[in-house]
Write a protein that holds these residues in place. Structure first.
Motif, PDB file in Angstrom:
ATOM      1  N   LEU A 161      -6.927   1.265   0.686  1.00 12.93           N
ATOM      2  CA  LEU A 161      -7.608   0.452   1.691  1.00 12.93           C
ATOM      3  C   LEU A 161      -9.126   0.380   1.461  1.00 12.93           C
ATOM      4  O   LEU A 161      -9.796  -0.455   2.050  1.00 12.93           O
ATOM      5  CB  LEU A 161      -7.355   1.015   3.099  1.00 12.93           C
ATOM      6  CG  LEU A 161      -5.948   0.825   3.619  1.00 12.93           C
ATOM      7  CD1 LEU A 161      -5.775   1.587   4.922  1.00 12.93           C
ATOM      8  CD2 LEU A 161      -5.630  -0.638   3.803  1.00 12.93           C
ATOM      9  N   SER A 162      -9.678   1.234   0.628  1.00  9.83           N
ATOM     10  CA  SER A 162     -11.130   1.241   0.404  1.00  9.83           C
ATOM     11  C   SER A 162     -11.538   0.043  -0.440  1.00  9.83           C
ATOM     12  O   SER A 162     -10.792  -0.428  -1.294  1.00  9.83           O
ATOM     13  CB  SER A 162     -11.573   2.549  -0.239  1.00  9.83           C
ATOM     14  OG  SER A 162     -11.023   2.639  -1.532  1.00  9.83           O
ATOM     15  N   LEU A 169       0.833  -1.200   0.000  1.00  6.05           N
ATOM     16  CA  LEU A 169       0.000   0.000   0.000  1.00  6.05           C
ATOM     17  C   LEU A 169       0.869   1.252   0.000  1.00  6.05           C
ATOM     18  O   LEU A 169       1.875   1.323   0.697  1.00  6.05           O
ATOM     19  CB  LEU A 169      -0.923   0.012   1.217  1.00  6.05           C
ATOM     20  CG  LEU A 169      -1.916  -1.137   1.321  1.00  6.05           C
ATOM     21  CD1 LEU A 169      -2.707  -1.024   2.609  1.00  6.05           C
ATOM     22  CD2 LEU A 169      -2.846  -1.162   0.130  1.00  6.05           C
ATOM     23  N   GLU A 170       0.445   2.220  -0.807  1.00  6.01           N
ATOM     24  CA  GLU A 170       1.166   3.486  -0.862  1.00  6.01           C
ATOM     25  C   GLU A 170       0.300   4.655  -0.415  1.00  6.01           C
ATOM     26  O   GLU A 170       0.818   5.677   0.012  1.00  6.01           O
ATOM     27  CB  GLU A 170       1.684   3.720  -2.283  1.00  6.01           C
ATOM     28  CG  GLU A 170       2.727   2.680  -2.690  1.00  6.01           C
ATOM     29  CD  GLU A 170       3.183   2.837  -4.122  1.00  6.01           C
ATOM     30  OE1 GLU A 170       2.719   3.769  -4.800  1.00  6.01           O
ATOM     31  OE2 GLU A 170       4.003   2.015  -4.558  1.00  6.01           O
ATOM     32  N   THR A 171      -1.024   4.500  -0.521  1.00  4.42           N
ATOM     33  CA  THR A 171      -1.937   5.582  -0.122  1.00  4.42           C
ATOM     34  C   THR A 171      -3.080   4.984   0.688  1.00  4.42           C
ATOM     35  O   THR A 171      -3.441   3.814   0.506  1.00  4.42           O
ATOM     36  CB  THR A 171      -2.516   6.308  -1.345  1.00  4.42           C
ATOM     37  OG1 THR A 171      -3.354   5.410  -2.067  1.00  4.42           O
ATOM     38  CG2 THR A 171      -1.427   6.852  -2.245  1.00  4.42           C
TER      39      THR A 171
END
Length: 100
Positions: free
Chosen positions: A97-98, A91-93
């Motif tokens: 996660l959504s 994950l970068e942002t």
């Protein structure tokens, strides 16, 4: 009698603490009714033999836990944690996660 190993003594103490807390919250009278015995019998058990029983459990490698506790093999937990770390490392942002 030979003293318990430190780890066994600690486990026995934790077992005893949990049993005493649980019996105090339920009450000796309730325990006696459920076991169809006298309150005096439960009192004698708790004051006399309970500590020794907890020591036996500890030496056997057993521990007392609340019924709602779940046990999982350590290897399975390691695998799940590894998979979670791998995913989170990608994950970068926060938007990733959504769920759609």
């Amino acid at each position: 009698m030979k003293p318990l190993l430190a780890a066994d003594a600690e486990r026995a103490r934790k077992n005893l603490t949990l049993v005493l807390q649980s019996s105090a919250s339920l009450g000796q009278k309730s325990i006696a009714e459920k076991l169809e015995t006298s309150e005096a019998t439960i009192s004698r058990l708790i004051s006399g033999d309970l500590e020794r029983v907890c020591q036996v459990l500890a030496v056997l490698g057993l521990k007392v836990v609340p019924v709602e506790m779940q046990c999982y093999p350590p290897e399975k937990i390691r695998i799940l944690l590894s998979l979670a770390r791998d995913h989170l490392n990608q994950l970068e942002t926060p938007e990733q996660l959504s769920f759609d």
